[in-house]
Design an enzyme around this catalytic site. Structure first.
Site, PDB file in Angstrom:
ATOM      1  CG  ASP A  22      -2.335  -5.993  -2.305  1.00 37.36           C
ATOM      2  OD1 ASP A  22      -2.003  -5.731  -1.134  1.00 37.36           O
ATOM      3  OD2 ASP A  22      -2.583  -5.114  -3.142  1.00 37.36           O
ATOM      4  N   GLY A  61      -3.247   2.479  -8.620  1.00 41.38           N
ATOM      5  CA  GLY A  61      -2.521   1.829  -7.541  1.00 41.38           C
ATOM      6  C   GLY A  61      -1.085   1.588  -7.946  1.00 41.38           C
TER       7      GLY A  61
END
Length: 957
Positions: free
Chosen positions: A212, A97
């Protein structure tokens, strides 16, 4: 490709993360879907994927392979698989990521096995900002121990400077895919979402914002467990106090977020609060309920359409319309102040919805509440409907009316009675709450400082005042007295004041039992506090009477009472250990660790405490080789979880246990700095000297004594005895342990006049409490046998030595080895060298092979005894060899030059005199004279040293 501008990147980033998480066939299919719906993004996404492929083929993620200890592979074999990170071996990539790549790995060090996930910081972020953000992720994860949050297991940095985290491996599906694959209905999806809310709420209570939250960071395992992942960009609320630093970090590292799930204030770079996570949760819930992302435009102020308008499923539309629409849209309000302010608040409103109550997100109107009431009470509502229909006519209208009125009257009476009862209950609860509030407030307003405290009122003062006033002011309100009594006892327990716990529980426990029953939560807590206090006060009979039944009752309440069961098992184990029941004591602690790891998590404070006490119990039973690695594991986990929060209670105890384990393994110098840190931290935490501070000082005194710094150890030992006398009641069992500990500090001095009374104090205290054990009795026989040796009293020595040597208990192997050496020593002192020689050999053999847990000091004494006997028999070379081995044993045991070396140096000096080296002999004898002058001036040992000094001075140099 050229780096996209920020606005373009906010569109590309979430789609790129999604594509990188997919295997190749699925990735190609998904890219095709994007091309059909968003053709303007497809080209850029394809280019970014190609860039990623080229970077991997050129070893982008492997550029630190040499630093990891491996060889840089060929471009065609660019992989980290097989590389070692500390105790872990990487196996295969799991994904990547914005901040790091994630790998599946296994542990290979023999301590425990199992698959884990390792997150490596991308090398492109190895600047200060990326490293700080990654380090913060580790600190945050360590603070969060919740069944729905992936646990942090370990952390480290590669030799090349690349940080990594070792995290619980979570295998399953993303939450959105799991819901779709299982074809879950609305209620099942809400149940899963409730677990997500529980995890986020736990983080919020620890002052942590995730920032997130998205489906890719929420996994559902095969057994249906929800796991929240990736706190890589979480922001600690307390960081707001250092805004300049945080701003600089953000400027350098950039804002890491997923735009589709980011709150408006997050996109604008404004202050982040718990309501920011609520917004992301709202997006997630919207997506789970209707299968689409909420459409947001500046024109609508980011307010999306209701979820019910975005689904074609008629049943789902009906279920969503109304309250669920309202709850989701409130979570998605553009202004943070208009949303739910925490995950817990959102969860509470969803619970109201599922139970049929009015939700807080709707306007409070009379017709809305009437509708919710009718839905909750369908049977009673049907009666009203029957009356209405009957009144409209029909052949049987009169019968229907009479029947309806009869039933309706009964229902009305029942409802009226229920309403009155509820009103009375509510009024009573309100009155009681007000009374409790006033009572607690008065504790502070009426508190008076103790004399000599300089006008300061301590927490213990407040609790003592509360305990006294409960008995005076609340005799007619036993329920309230019971609840407040347990509250005061619990607070006193946390402050380490067992006498106050025992006093308060003696009244609170019977009240709880009468009012609530034996297995009510409040009663269980009172039972546990009573057992804990009994153990601390040395009343092992009372603890033993409570422990088995309490543990059995708590086992029946798993998993909800896992934490209390773990604590109860520890206290039960402690009582068993004090009664020398080795097997059941260790079994109870093993169960405590197992329950804690299963139900609470690897880094939970109860898990860490249980592992630490297991190590302590191993040492109690002289199993030092088993205790030390367990203590190390507890300390490593504690430092991972709480190292950034020093001083912390759950850090002090494991470090103290590890220091004690080091001392038991002959490493007192290594233990000293850890023990000193424990004393400082515990004093800082408690604010005043408590028994916890005393316990930390005990370990420090033991370290000082083990190093041979007897004067410092004795001074601290005397301080410990004085503090215990102040803090504990007369005749407390700890007085016996303190007396033995002080005798141990004095041991090297051979001051029979000081040591003998301390052993007598230990014996008398334990006898009075019926707390003496066979092991302690035999150990005391051995100690008194040594006193007889030093006094040259063979008649007194013989019966004591015989009692120890005749005992074949396996746990007494160490004592038999020590007594055998002592017997050879006394025969040497009496000039019976031929008799002493076989005993000296036997004692050394036992010390080296049959008693492997003996301290280095004991091995040194065995070597010394044999060396001195051989010296008297004229075997100088062999004597010197054993004296050198004795010297090496003390050095290996980290013993500083001190009186512990006196016999060794005296023997070495005599050998040098025989060899004609008077100068070396005089230097050694000067050391011996100085040591005895400090430790036992005028003693027989000091006199002997001076006599040999005189003889050496008469030999020409």
């Amino acid at each position: 490709m050229k780096t996209p501008n920020p606005e373009r990147w906010t569109q590309l980033s979430p789609l790129l993360d999604e594509l990188l998480d997919l295997p190749e066939p699925a990735r190609t299919a998904r890219l095709g879907e994007i091309a059909a719906s968003q053709p303007d993004l497809q080209a850029d996404l394809a280019a970014l994927l190609q860039d990623n492929l080229q970077a991997q083929s050129h070893g982008f993620l492997n550029s630190s392979l040499t630093a990891l200890g491996g060889q840089t592979p060929d471009a065609s074999q660019a992989t980290l698989a097989g590389q070692r990170l500390g105790s872990y071996v990487l196996e295969s990539p799991l994904g990547q990521g914005g901040t790091g790549s994630v790998w599946r790995a296994r542990r290979e060090d023999g301590r425990f096995t199992g698959a884990v996930a390792i997150k490596l910081l991308h090398l492109s972020l190895l600047g200060r900002a990326g490293a700080e953000r990654f380090q913060r992720e580790g600190n945050i994860l360590a603070r969060l121990t919740h069944p729905n949050i992936a646990h942090l297991l370990d952390a480290g940095v590669t030799p090349g400077g690349q940080p990594y985290l070792v995290i619980e491996l979570v295998e399953g599906e993303r939450i959105d895919r799991h819901c779709d694959l299982k074809r879950l209905d609305i209620d099942a999806r809400l149940t899963l979402f409730d677990h997500v809310l529980a995890a986020v709420a736990h983080a919020h209570t620890h002052l942590v914002i995730h920032r997130d939250i998205k489906p890719g960071n929420i996994m559902v395992t095969a057994d249906g467990t929800v796991k929240l992942l990736d706190f890589g960009i979480a922001k600690l609320l307390e960081d707001e106090a250092t805004g300049a630093e945080a701003t600089e970090l953000t400027r350098e590292g950039g804002r890491v977020l997923t735009p589709e799930y980011a709150a408006p204030e997050q996109l604008r770079g404004e202050a982040i609060t718990t309501a920011t996570d609520v917004y992301a949760l709202g997006v997630l819930l919207y997506q789970l309920l209707c299968g689409r992302m909420p459409l947001r435009t500046q024109a609508t102020g980011f307010e999306p359409p209701a979820p019910s308008s975005q689904t074609d499923d008629a049943a789902a539309k009906r279920r969503l319309r109304g309250d669920l629409d309202t709850i989701v849209l409130r979570a998605l309000k553009p202004q943070a102040t208009e949303r739910y302010q925490s995950a817990a608040a959102l969860a509470a409103d969803l619970e109201r919805f599922t139970q049929g109550h009015a939700v807080l997100a709707r306007p409070d109107s009379w017709h809305y509440r009437l509708r919710k009431f009718l839905l909750r009470h369908k049977a009673q509502s049907a009666v009203v409907l029957a009356v209405a229909l009957a009144l409209l006519g029909g052949a049987y209208a009169q019968v229907a009316v009479l029947l309806a009125l009869a039933v309706g009257a009964a229902v009305a009476l029942w409802q009226a009675s229920t309403a009155r009862a509820q009103a009375r209950t509510a009024q009573q609860a309100q009155v009681r709450a007000e009374e409790v509030k006033q009572f607690i407030a008065s504790i502070f307003t009426q508190a008076k400082p103790r004399e000599g405290m300089g006008g300061v009122v301590t927490a213990v003062d407040l609790l003592r005042s509360a305990a006294e006033r409960i008995e005076v002011e609340l005799p007619r309100n036993p329920n309230m007295a019971a609840e407040l009594g347990v509250l005061v006892a619990s607070s006193a327990s946390r402050l380490g004041v067992p006498t106050l716990v025992q006093l308060t529980c003696s009244a609170a426990l019977p009240r709880c039992t009468r009012a609530f029953g034996n297995t009510h939560d409040l009663t269980l807590q009172a039972r546990f506090l009573t057992m804990e206090a009994a153990n601390l006060l040395g009343d092992y009979r009372q603890a033993g009477a409570i422990g088995p039944d309490l543990v059995a009752d708590l086992r029946q309440k798993l998993p909800s009472h896992a934490e209390m069961l773990v604590s109860a098992l520890r206290e039960h184990s402690f009582e068993l250990a004090k009664n020398e029941q080795q097997a059941p004591s260790l079994a109870a602690l093993h169960e405590a660790v197992e329950v804690a790891e299963k139900h609470l998590g690897l880094l939970h404070e109860e898990t860490l405490t249980s592992i630490g006490l297991l190590s302590n119990t191993f040492s109690h039973f002289m199993l030092h080789d088993q205790g030390q690695p367990v203590a190390l594991l507890a300390m490593e986990r504690a430092r991972t979880a709480y190292g950034a929060m020093r001083p912390h209670t759950q850090l002090v105890s494991p470090e103290r246990w590890y220091a004690a384990a080091l001392i038991n393994c002959g490493r007192p110098a290594d233990a000293e700095p850890i023990a000193r840190q424990c004393v400082a931290d515990q004093l800082s935490l408690d604010g005043e000297p408590t028994m916890r501070v005393v316990n930390a000082n005990r370990v420090l005194a033991s370290a000082l004594a083990g190093m041979g710094r007897w004067a410092d150890a004795v001074q601290l030992g005397e301080h410990i005895k004085a503090e215990q006398a102040r803090l504990l009641p007369d005749g407390h069992v700890d007085a016996a342990y303190a007396a033995r500990a002080l005798a141990t500090c004095l041991w090297a001095t051979r001051r029979v006049d000081l040591i003998a009374p301390l052993l007598a104090e230990e014996e008398q205290t334990l006898a009075r409490l019926s707390a003496d054990t066979h092991t302690r009795v035999m150990a005391r026989h051995r100690l008194r046998a040594y006193l007889a040796v030093w006094a040259g009293d063979l008649p007194a020595f013989e019966p004591l030595a015989h009692a120890v040597l005749a005992d074949t208990t396996p746990a007494l192997a160490n004592e038999r080895a020590r007594v055998t050496c002592a017997k050879s020593f006394i025969l040497w002192r009496l000039g019976r060298f031929a008799e002493a020689l076989p005993l000296a050999h036997q004692g050394l053999d036992m010390a080296l092979s049959k008693a492997p847990n003996l301290m280095p000091v004991d091995v040194a004494q065995a070597q010394t005894a044999l060396g001195l006997v051989l010296l008297e028999l004229g075997q100088t070379d062999a004597a010197m060899a054993h004296l050198h081995l004795a010297d090496a044993a003390l050095q290996r045991g980290q013993v500083v030059p001190s009186v512990w070396y006196a016999d060794i140096r005296l023997g070495q000096a005599r050998v040098h005199l025989l060899q004609g080296d008077a100068k070396t002999a005089q230097g050694l004898l000067n050391q011996v004279d100085a040591w005895w002058a400090d430790a036992a001036p005028g003693s027989v040992w000091h006199t002997e040293a001076k006599n040999w000094q005189t003889r050496a001075s008469q030999v020409p140099l």
